[in-house]
Design an enzyme around this catalytic site. Sequence first.
Site, PDB file in Angstrom:
ATOM      1  N   ARG A   6      10.146 -13.565 -30.954  1.00  0.00           N
ATOM      2  CA  ARG A   6       9.851 -13.224 -29.565  1.00  0.00           C
ATOM      3  C   ARG A   6       8.412 -12.710 -29.517  1.00  0.00           C
ATOM      4  O   ARG A   6       7.983 -11.956 -30.409  1.00  0.00           O
ATOM      5  CB  ARG A   6      10.796 -12.137 -29.039  1.00  0.00           C
ATOM      6  CG  ARG A   6      12.195 -12.622 -28.690  1.00  0.00           C
ATOM      7  CD  ARG A   6      12.193 -13.545 -27.462  1.00  0.00           C
ATOM      8  NE  ARG A   6      13.535 -13.954 -27.053  1.00  0.00           N
ATOM      9  CZ  ARG A   6      14.141 -15.074 -27.451  1.00  0.00           C
ATOM     10  NH1 ARG A   6      13.542 -15.914 -28.272  1.00  0.00           N
ATOM     11  NH2 ARG A   6      15.348 -15.370 -26.997  1.00  0.00           N
ATOM     12  N   GLU A  29       5.149 -14.643 -21.746  1.00  0.00           N
ATOM     13  CA  GLU A  29       5.455 -16.055 -21.565  1.00  0.00           C
ATOM     14  C   GLU A  29       5.665 -16.425 -20.101  1.00  0.00           C
ATOM     15  O   GLU A  29       6.355 -15.663 -19.416  1.00  0.00           O
ATOM     16  CB  GLU A  29       6.749 -16.362 -22.344  1.00  0.00           C
ATOM     17  CG  GLU A  29       6.566 -17.438 -23.372  1.00  0.00           C
ATOM     18  CD  GLU A  29       7.736 -17.518 -24.321  1.00  0.00           C
ATOM     19  OE1 GLU A  29       7.706 -16.813 -25.344  1.00  0.00           O
ATOM     20  OE2 GLU A  29       8.662 -18.277 -24.036  1.00  0.00           O
ATOM     21  N   HIS A  64       7.335 -22.525 -26.912  1.00  0.00           N
ATOM     22  CA  HIS A  64       8.697 -21.997 -27.157  1.00  0.00           C
ATOM     23  C   HIS A  64       9.701 -23.139 -27.361  1.00  0.00           C
ATOM     24  O   HIS A  64      10.597 -23.347 -26.546  1.00  0.00           O
ATOM     25  CB  HIS A  64       9.137 -21.071 -26.007  1.00  0.00           C
ATOM     26  CG  HIS A  64      10.233 -20.122 -26.434  1.00  0.00           C
ATOM     27  ND1 HIS A  64      10.396 -18.862 -25.918  1.00  0.00           N
ATOM     28  CD2 HIS A  64      11.249 -20.258 -27.334  1.00  0.00           C
ATOM     29  CE1 HIS A  64      11.441 -18.270 -26.475  1.00  0.00           C
ATOM     30  NE2 HIS A  64      11.973 -19.106 -27.337  1.00  0.00           N
TER      31      HIS A  64
HETATM   32  C1  GLV Z   1      15.445 -19.063 -28.198  1.00  0.00           C
HETATM   33  O1  GLV Z   1      14.413 -18.482 -28.209  1.00  0.00           O
HETATM   34  C2  GLV Z   1      16.725 -18.457 -28.360  1.00  0.00           C
HETATM   35  O2  GLV Z   1      16.806 -17.222 -28.430  1.00  0.00           O
HETATM   36  O3  GLV Z   1      17.735 -19.191 -28.427  1.00  0.00           O
END
Ligand code: GLV
Length: 322
Positions: A240, A269, A287
């Site tokens: 993250r 983000e 991402h």
């Molecule tokens: C993606 O970032 C997830 O947490 O599945």
Amino acid sequence: MSIFVTRRIPESGFAVLRAAGVPFEVGQDDDERPLAHEGLLRGARRHPVLLCHLTDRVDSEVLAGPPTLRGVSQMAVGYDNIDVAAARGLGVPIANTPGVLTDATADLAFALLLAAARRVVEGDRFVRDGRFVAWGPNLMLGAGVGPAPDGAKKVLGIAGFGRIGKAMARRALGFGMRVLAWSRRREDTDGVEWIELDELFAQSDFVSLHLPLSPSTRHLVDARRLALMKPTAFLINTARGPVVDEGALAAVLRARRIAGAGLDVYEREPVVHEGLLGLDNVVLLPHLGSGTIETRARMAVMAAESALAFVRGERAEWELKA
Ligand code: GLV
């Protein structure tokens, strides 16, 4: 009893909902933009079960209603976008999609590691720009990932040793790397050496982050920890964004105090720190960690099944433990 699906999910998930004959509404049918918070609030008032995404801020207002939600099914493994404490206080169960995205995410982390070390994206731009005029013995040299010609092993430090961290370790061992790992709970695994976090930053040629976002991991990678890294080292983040102080990272990359980085996630983000955008020693992805066709199809099924369990007032298989 109906379900609010905040954004369009893969067809496999819709098929599960349709087969169950449970009505659902899709909040945002546009793949480009997340649902606005007002839309989320409106949907949560009309439908007692949410099937949501990491882009939805599921706060106490969304959870509490009226009516109070019967369940939140998140199509992701991370759920830092959900106010878990408020949900617990209100007795709202939450489910996520663990396990199925482990390999896809570790693959992407390793792809970023290779791309940053071997200058894959920079090389692609170089060719497309018409700058590849001749092969050269010194052309665009990168950092080795596998063992050097003298057998010396590169060191991968894995911060956060859950499912995805372990999958990253398996890949690195296959590449002949030495693997160090740190997690809050020490766990001894074959071929992997457990190490304190600061030492991991100091000793690694590559540091890869696999921690959930929580108050204790926010800015875990700050200016002090970045300063511990070798000038030849790389940072990889598929966890993250806020785990890293992005401003501090942009500064060390710009000053070449570390060699490079590979990022799939960002502090704000989808906004990317402008200090990163002009640098050629960072590879930036939007991402994509779990973003394979097969993985997202399975995640959608799991999320749909959890949402249906909540509609029926049953416990969902992937419900978070209280
Ligand atoms: C993606 O970032 C997830 O947490 O599945």
